[in-house]
Design an enzyme around this catalytic site. Structure first.
Site, PDB file in Angstrom:
ATOM      1  N   THR A   1     -42.918 -10.953 -27.017  1.00 18.62           N
ATOM      2  CA  THR A   1     -41.557 -10.817 -26.502  1.00 18.62           C
ATOM      3  C   THR A   1     -40.595 -11.488 -27.469  1.00 18.62           C
ATOM      4  O   THR A   1     -40.697 -12.685 -27.723  1.00 18.62           O
ATOM      5  CB  THR A   1     -41.446 -11.468 -25.114  1.00 18.62           C
ATOM      6  OG1 THR A   1     -42.340 -10.791 -24.225  1.00 18.62           O
ATOM      7  CG2 THR A   1     -40.032 -11.365 -24.580  1.00 18.62           C
TER       8      THR A   1
ATOM      9  N   HIS B   1     -48.642  -0.077 -22.294  1.00 19.35           N
ATOM     10  CA  HIS B   1     -48.950  -1.379 -21.693  1.00 19.35           C
ATOM     11  C   HIS B   1     -49.345  -1.177 -20.231  1.00 19.35           C
ATOM     12  O   HIS B   1     -48.507  -0.947 -19.372  1.00 19.35           O
ATOM     13  CB  HIS B   1     -47.741  -2.299 -21.791  1.00 19.35           C
ATOM     14  CG  HIS B   1     -48.063  -3.756 -21.617  1.00 19.35           C
ATOM     15  ND1 HIS B   1     -49.216  -4.205 -21.036  1.00 19.35           N
ATOM     16  CD2 HIS B   1     -47.367  -4.874 -21.977  1.00 19.35           C
ATOM     17  CE1 HIS B   1     -49.223  -5.537 -21.022  1.00 19.35           C
ATOM     18  NE2 HIS B   1     -48.117  -5.955 -21.603  1.00 19.35           N
TER      19      HIS B   1
ATOM     20  N   TYR C   1     -47.903  -5.590 -15.403  1.00 16.53           N
ATOM     21  CA  TYR C   1     -46.715  -4.743 -15.505  1.00 16.53           C
ATOM     22  C   TYR C   1     -46.918  -3.464 -14.684  1.00 16.53           C
ATOM     23  O   TYR C   1     -47.954  -3.286 -14.045  1.00 16.53           O
ATOM     24  CB  TYR C   1     -46.390  -4.460 -16.971  1.00 16.53           C
ATOM     25  CG  TYR C   1     -45.905  -5.699 -17.694  1.00 16.53           C
ATOM     26  CD1 TYR C   1     -44.632  -6.217 -17.459  1.00 16.53           C
ATOM     27  CD2 TYR C   1     -46.728  -6.388 -18.586  1.00 16.53           C
ATOM     28  CE1 TYR C   1     -44.185  -7.372 -18.089  1.00 16.53           C
ATOM     29  CE2 TYR C   1     -46.291  -7.543 -19.225  1.00 16.53           C
ATOM     30  CZ  TYR C   1     -45.021  -8.029 -18.965  1.00 16.53           C
ATOM     31  OH  TYR C   1     -44.581  -9.179 -19.584  1.00 16.53           O
TER      32      TYR C   1
ATOM     33  N   GLN D   1     -45.169  -0.809 -28.720  1.00 14.15           N
ATOM     34  CA  GLN D   1     -45.668  -0.971 -27.357  1.00 14.15           C
ATOM     35  C   GLN D   1     -44.597  -0.493 -26.379  1.00 14.15           C
ATOM     36  O   GLN D   1     -43.436  -0.883 -26.476  1.00 14.15           O
ATOM     37  CB  GLN D   1     -46.005  -2.430 -27.063  1.00 14.15           C
ATOM     38  CG  GLN D   1     -46.663  -2.620 -25.700  1.00 14.15           C
ATOM     39  CD  GLN D   1     -46.863  -4.077 -25.337  1.00 14.15           C
ATOM     40  OE1 GLN D   1     -45.922  -4.736 -24.888  1.00 14.15           O
ATOM     41  NE2 GLN D   1     -48.068  -4.583 -25.527  1.00 14.15           N
TER      42      GLN D   1
END
Length: 427
Positions: A31, A171, A176, A106
């Site tokens: 991130t 992902h 998530y 991603q």
């Protein structure tokens, strides 16, 4: 200096679908918090990834790009949701390719796992199950919303291909949205997308098919999966069922899988380390500042106890997901990539040469030392990650960096020195 056979395995080529990468050390998704508020790539983001390419990193997997604005995990997250993002994405790809590295985008959707309220004003998930870590209660996605999400995901993949990315990674791990659909605890639907193994897997297969229609059969599609949901006393997925999911994905043309662990609600098995500085940073300078006041107060009062418990439950060790990855390796023909606490050459080489995985991927140790691959190749020492995870405590509030006082000072000096050295990715 001559490499031994065991050491050289880290620089053996690896085929991932139609893509060949010149080594087995991969930069995993991190991130960044470096995009504009509207999700455009910035010069800062490009410069961040140039270090890894300059170091000769075989494959760089970017931090997650959102496919729909409603799927943002945090503010200043890059997007692939509109054609106007392609130019900036291409700028990132071009600088990486100039140094000889490959780059994979991603793609993800946060679902209920939203770091900041501003990131997603209307959180959605497979079912309306409150996230006990963040307190976010999503609403259940409608069938029409699922169809729109699948189409948006496929369009985002096509934009990545048009921008020149060498591959994409879906992902479906770490809690998530796609992980929320796979997991019975977070998916309590009773329609075509919930209930049985096949129905919980349907949305991921729908995405794979839609992506293939747009990017063709030769463009590599990777998937990130959990090795274990790490949700005790809840209906989380165990390794055996996750391996079964991976086998179905392999049958549907997935080029490789990367193995992680856990949901946000699991605690901290995803980031095994030392949590004293992490919790302090989270509350004082990280996203914890946006927690409800009662939650902030409770965490501050119990901070030392929380740190002690976390340090005991999730201590750092290299390759802490290998016990899962090796089960995928035994069941699959496609490459298995393992993430989880790697930092030393010996542990990396042993994981691959022993057949536990085909490649290893790294986040925190490469944040501390972006030139880690160059240093391993040259048998040199760079800044060594202390796995304090303060870098992760700043997600959504500050640009990713090393925030350990001693290590970060070493990092600044090292980058200034290494930028002047030649790229050795093909040596």
């Amino acid at each position: 200096m001559i490499e031994t056979e065991k050491e050289s395995v880290l620089f053996d080529p690896l085929n991932i679908g139609k893509m060949t990468i010149p080594g087995r050390i991969i930069k995993t998704a991190t991130t960044e918090t470096m995009s504009t508020e509207d999700g455009f790539v910035t010069d800062e983001l490009v410069a961040f990834y140039e270090h890894y390419a300059d170091a000769g990193t075989a494959l760089i997997i970017t931090g997650n790009f959102y496919t729909q604005r409603s799927g943002r995990v945090y503010n200043k997250m890059p997007g692939a949701d509109h054609d106007d993002k392609i130019a900036g994405m291409k700028q990132l790809v071009d600088i990486v390719h100039q140094h000889g590295s490959k780059i994979c985008a991603q793609l993800s959707h946060a679902g209920r796992q939203v770091f900041q309220p501003a990131a997603a004003e209307d959180p959605v998930s497979a079912s309306a199950v409150t996230d006990k870590f963040s307190g976010v209660k999503p609403r259940e996605m409608s069938i029409d919303e699922i169809r729109s999400f699948v189409d948006g995901f496929a369009r985002a993949a096509e934009r990545c291909q048009r921008a020149g990315f060498d591959a994409i990674q879906i992902h479906a791990a770490q809690g998530y949205l796609l992980s929320q659909f796979l997991t019975p605890y977070t998916n309590r639907r009773r329609d075509a997308y919930g209930g049985s193994f096949e129905k919980r897997l349907r949305i991921l297969l729908d995405i794979l098919h839609a992506v293939r229609e747009r990017v063709g059969e030769d463009f590599p599609v990777l998937v990130k999966l959990n090795g274990d949901d790490a949700l005790p006393l809840r209906k989380g997925l165990k390794t055996q069922e996750l391996v079964a999911i991976a086998r179905v994905l392999e049958e549907h043309g997935v080029a490789a899988v990367e193995i992680s662990v856990g949901h946000y609600e699991s605690g901290f098995p995803t980031i095994c380390g030392n949590f004293n500085l992490f919790l302090k940073t989270l509350l004082n300078d990280g996203v914890g500042r946006e927690y409800p006041r009662f939650k902030q107060l409770a965490m501050r009062l119990s901070q030392s106890i929380l740190a002690a418990i976390s340090n005991w439950l999730w201590p750092h060790r290299e390759g802490f997901n290998l016990k899962y990855a090796e089960q995928f390796k035994r069941a699959l023909k496609i490459p298995v990539i393992c993430v989880g606490g790697f930092s030393g050459q010996k542990a990396m080489a042993e994981a691959i040469s022993s057949g536990q995985c085909d490649a290893i991927s790294i986040a925190r140790a490469m944040i501390a030392d972006p030139y880690l691959v160059r240093h391993i190749r040259r048998r040199e020492t760079g800044p060594k990650c202390e796995f304090c995870s303060a870098c992760l405590a700043h997600i959504g509030t500050r640009a990713v960096n090393c925030f350990h006082p001693k290590v970060s000072a070493e990092r600044v000096l090292m980058i200034a020195r290494e930028k002047s050295l030649p790229n050795e990715c093909t040596s």
